[in-house]
Design a protein around this motif. Structure first.
Motif, short mmCIF file in Angstrom:
data_model
loop_
_atom_site.label_atom_id
_atom_site.label_comp_id
_atom_site.label_asym_id
_atom_site.label_seq_id
_atom_site.Cartn_x
_atom_site.Cartn_y
_atom_site.Cartn_z
N PRO A 13 0.83 -1.20 0.00
CA PRO A 13 0.00 0.00 0.00
C PRO A 13 0.87 1.26 0.00
O PRO A 13 2.01 1.24 0.48
CB PRO A 13 -0.79 -0.11 1.31
N TYR A 14 0.31 2.33 -0.51
CA TYR A 14 1.09 3.57 -0.69
C TYR A 14 1.76 4.02 0.60
O TYR A 14 2.95 4.38 0.59
CB TYR A 14 0.19 4.69 -1.21
N ALA A 15 1.04 4.00 1.71
CA ALA A 15 1.58 4.55 2.95
C ALA A 15 2.80 3.77 3.42
O ALA A 15 3.78 4.35 3.90
CB ALA A 15 0.51 4.55 4.04
N ILE A 16 2.78 2.46 3.28
CA ILE A 16 3.91 1.65 3.72
C ILE A 16 5.07 1.80 2.74
O ILE A 16 6.24 1.88 3.14
CB ILE A 16 3.49 0.18 3.87
N GLU A 17 4.76 1.83 1.46
CA GLU A 17 5.80 2.06 0.45
C GLU A 17 6.51 3.38 0.71
O GLU A 17 7.74 3.48 0.61
CB GLU A 17 5.18 2.06 -0.95
N GLU A 18 5.75 4.40 1.07
CA GLU A 18 6.34 5.70 1.34
C GLU A 18 7.18 5.68 2.62
O GLU A 18 8.21 6.34 2.71
CB GLU A 18 5.25 6.76 1.46
N ALA A 19 6.75 4.90 3.61
CA ALA A 19 7.53 4.77 4.84
C ALA A 19 8.91 4.17 4.55
O ALA A 19 9.93 4.65 5.04
CB ALA A 19 6.78 3.91 5.85
N VAL A 20 8.93 3.11 3.73
CA VAL A 20 10.21 2.50 3.36
C VAL A 20 11.03 3.47 2.51
O VAL A 20 12.26 3.55 2.65
CB VAL A 20 9.98 1.18 2.60
N ASN A 21 10.36 4.22 1.66
CA ASN A 21 11.05 5.20 0.81
C ASN A 21 11.76 6.25 1.65
O ASN A 21 12.90 6.63 1.36
CB ASN A 21 10.04 5.86 -0.13
N ARG A 22 11.12 6.71 2.71
CA ARG A 22 11.75 7.71 3.57
C ARG A 22 12.95 7.12 4.31
O ARG A 22 13.95 7.80 4.52
CB ARG A 22 10.72 8.27 4.55
N LEU A 23 12.81 5.88 4.70
CA LEU A 23 13.95 5.20 5.33
C LEU A 23 15.11 5.14 4.34
O LEU A 23 16.27 5.42 4.69
CB LEU A 23 13.53 3.80 5.77
N ARG A 24 14.83 4.76 3.10
CA ARG A 24 15.87 4.69 2.06
C ARG A 24 16.55 6.05 1.87
O ARG A 24 17.79 6.14 1.80
CB ARG A 24 15.25 4.24 0.74
N ILE A 25 15.77 7.09 1.79
CA ILE A 25 16.32 8.43 1.56
C ILE A 25 17.22 8.84 2.71
O ILE A 25 18.33 9.38 2.51
CB ILE A 25 15.18 9.45 1.37
N ASN A 26 16.79 8.57 3.94
CA ASN A 26 17.58 9.00 5.09
C ASN A 26 18.85 8.20 5.26
O ASN A 26 19.84 8.71 5.80
CB ASN A 26 16.71 8.94 6.35
N ILE A 27 18.87 6.98 4.79
CA ILE A 27 20.12 6.22 4.79
C ILE A 27 21.14 6.91 3.89
O ILE A 27 22.33 6.94 4.19
CB ILE A 27 19.86 4.77 4.34
N GLY A 28 20.67 7.49 2.79
CA GLY A 28 21.56 8.22 1.90
C GLY A 28 22.22 9.42 2.56
O GLY A 28 23.30 9.86 2.13
N PHE A 29 21.59 9.96 3.62
CA PHE A 29 22.16 11.10 4.34
C PHE A 29 23.30 10.69 5.27
O PHE A 29 23.97 11.56 5.83
CB PHE A 29 21.08 11.79 5.18
N MET A 30 23.50 9.39 5.45
CA MET A 30 24.50 8.92 6.41
C MET A 30 25.93 9.09 5.91
O MET A 30 26.88 8.98 6.68
CB MET A 30 24.26 7.44 6.75
N GLY A 31 26.10 9.31 4.61
CA GLY A 31 27.43 9.53 4.08
C GLY A 31 28.01 8.30 3.40
O GLY A 31 27.50 7.18 3.53
N THR A 32 29.08 8.50 2.69
CA THR A 32 29.66 7.43 1.86
C THR A 32 30.39 6.37 2.69
O THR A 32 30.67 5.29 2.18
CB THR A 32 30.64 8.03 0.83
N ASP A 33 30.71 6.68 3.94
CA ASP A 33 31.41 5.70 4.77
C ASP A 33 30.49 4.60 5.28
O ASP A 33 30.96 3.57 5.75
CB ASP A 33 32.09 6.39 5.96
#
Length: 251
Positions: A13-33
């Motif tokens: 469902p859209y809401a859960i897909e979006e929840a995982v999407n936000r998790l994915r995006i925030n992992i990208g903020f953790m840096g290349t290390d």
């Protein structure tokens, strides 16, 4: 490298897909290390494998080369639950075969229908995999994977049950802790955080999982999630309702 098909990957469902999407995006903020990420829970049945495979899928679908390593070798259900099968109907090999020396890495590692997503499943559970996880072969495998892929997502056994997660976490760049909403006691979660600290594994964040939606919202087999920064506990705790949403609060 051979190819497997993941047959049971239903559309969320859209809401859960979006929840995982936000998790994915925030992992990208953790840096290349941050490359090797362990996804772990405190207790069984908190949904860590669900979070791991959905996060892996989204990363791969967005063109980020990612491998999923099933290192829950005591009680893995991923291969059966998601119906992972070889396209040529052959016999799957996986984590335990590789670590025991019965398979090469490329024989146990598989491409999937997601172009940038590979997987190392666990097809044979082991009563006591501690020696396999403590071996140089396991550490070398993580090092090689982190050179091949942008992200290595490691699904590990629960922290409160066995010591596997601490060993794996010691070799990872950080951990995501999955907590079942309204069920897992706060004290046990705090103990898991201390275990990760003792292992030298930074806590990247906490996913509050199996979150019931508000009225009129989505409810997908009990799964929903919020994502918190590593300082989640102390100023947030269980309330009476949990919404299928995700957000990131910087530590």
């Amino acid at each position: 490298m051979r190819t497997v098909k993941i047959e049971n990957m239903p559309e969320l469902p859209y809401a859960i897909e979006e929840a995982v999407n936000r998790l994915r995006i925030n992992i990208g903020f953790m840096g290349t290390d941050v490359r090797r990420i362990m996804v772990i829970s405190t207790m069984p049945d908190e949904g860590k494998s669900f979070v791991t495979i959905q996060l892996w899928r989204q990363l791969a679908e967005t063109g980020i080369s990612t491998v999923l390593l099933d290192a829950d070798m005591r009680k893995s259900v991923m291969s059966d639950k998601y119906q992972i099968t070889l396209e040529d109907n052959g016999t799957l090999k996986g984590t335990s075969q590789y670590l025991s020396g019965d398979s090469s890495l490329d024989d146990a590692l598989y491409h999937t229908q997601f172009e940038q997503g590979d997987i190392l499943p666990n097809t044979d559970n082991v009563v006591n995999p501690s020696r396999l996880l403590e071996s140089e072969r396991f550490a070398d495998m993580l090092n090689e994977m982190s050179e091949r892929y942008r992200y290595v997502l490691v699904d590990s056994a629960p922290l409160n049950i066995v010591s596997d997660g601490e060993r794996i976490g010691h070799l990872c760049d950080g951990a995501i802790l999955v907590v079942r909403a309204g069920i897992t006691p706060k004290g046990i979660v705090k103990n898991s955080v201390r275990q990760l600290e003792r292992a030298g594994c930074p806590l990247l964040g906490i996913v509050l999982n199996r979150v019931e939606s508000g009225k009129g919202g989505y409810y997908y087999k009990g799964y929903g999630s919020r994502y918190y920064g590593s300082k989640y506990y102390g100023n947030k705790y269980y309330g009476s309702k949990y919404y299928t949403d995700a957000y990131y609060k910087k530590s």
